[in-house]
Design an enzyme around this catalytic site. Structure first.
Site, PDB file in Angstrom:
ATOM      1  CG  ASP A   8      -6.657  -0.235   0.820  1.00  0.00           C
ATOM      2  OD1 ASP A   8      -7.374  -1.363   1.421  1.00  0.00           O
ATOM      3  OD2 ASP A   8      -5.541  -0.056   0.959  1.00  0.00           O
ATOM      4  CG  ASP A  10      -6.885  -0.306   7.169  1.00  0.00           C
ATOM      5  OD1 ASP A  10      -6.843  -0.365   8.406  1.00  0.00           O
ATOM      6  OD2 ASP A  10      -7.934  -0.733   6.734  1.00  0.00           O
TER       7      ASP A  10
END
Length: 222
Positions: A8, A10
């Site tokens: 991922d 953020d």
């Protein structure tokens, strides 16, 4: 044994909360509302504009002002995409370790492509990562497994030999549904997803260096 790692963006690879939070506060100021401390906004940043408008304005997508405010937020954020955003501590060393082990790695994020691609370039990750899958790359975003499965195809790696690393429950749900092994990071934003140990991740880490050490033991020999 693993031969690929997907991250991922953020709250996992990069601390984007300062720029997302500042964008929310600029919007609050424009709307005549009091600003909110970054530490209060931080848990909401993994949910993007939806989470920040909930935190700042107490509204969701059904509210009559949501579309106007969300578009204005995105315009503000586009102008300050990487003012204060940085890779988390130990992430550069982790990526170095993956490359030294000849492990393919990529990014799977719910961030829209118009933000993901320039941010990845500004963070100087573009020449290094093997694939970038954004929230609008496939017909469905996480927690659907489709983006992760798409990334595995781009890497030409099998999901069962791929790790997916994230800081939100939906990351773990998506990774598990795709057939990957999953890693939850406690240093990320975590959102309102409940206790980390209830997410169903195969591994929980407090620092990126812990993942590097884990992969030294479990990477496919080259």
């Amino acid at each position: 044994m693993f031969d690929a790692v997907l991250f991922d963006l953020d709250g996992t690879l990069a601390d984007t909360a300062p720029d997302l939070g500042e964008s929310a506060n600029i919007l609050l100021l424009e709307e005549g509302r009091p600003q909110i401390p970054l530490e209060t906004l931080r848990p909401f940043t993994s949910q993007g504009v939806r989470g920040l408008l909930k935190a700042g304005f107490g509204i969701d997508a059904t509210h009559s002002s949501y579309e106007r405010l969300s578009q204005r937020f995105l315009a503000i954020y586009a102008d300050r995409l990487c003012h204060a955003t940085r890779l988390f501590d130990e992430i550069p060393e982790l990526l170095d370790a993956l490359e030294q082990m000849s492990l393919a790695w990529g990014i799977v994020t719910n961030k829209r492509m118009r933000f993901t691609d320039p941010l990845v370039e500004l963070l100087q990750l573009s020449p290094r990562t093997t694939c970038v899958v954004s929230g609008d790359t496939t017909p469905e975003a996480k927690p659907s497994p489709l983006p992760i499965l798409h990334a595995c195809r781009l890497l030409n790696r099998r999901p069962e030999r791929t790790l997916y690393v994230g800081d939100d429950r939906r990351d773990i749900v998506a990774g598990n549904a795709a057939g990957c092994k999953t890693v939850a990071v406690s240093y990320g934003y975590l959102g309102d997803s409940g206790p980390l140990h209830t997410w169903g991740a195969d591994l929980i880490i407090d620092r990126p260096s812990e993942l590097a050490a884990y992969l030294v033991r479990h990477a496919v020999p080259k």
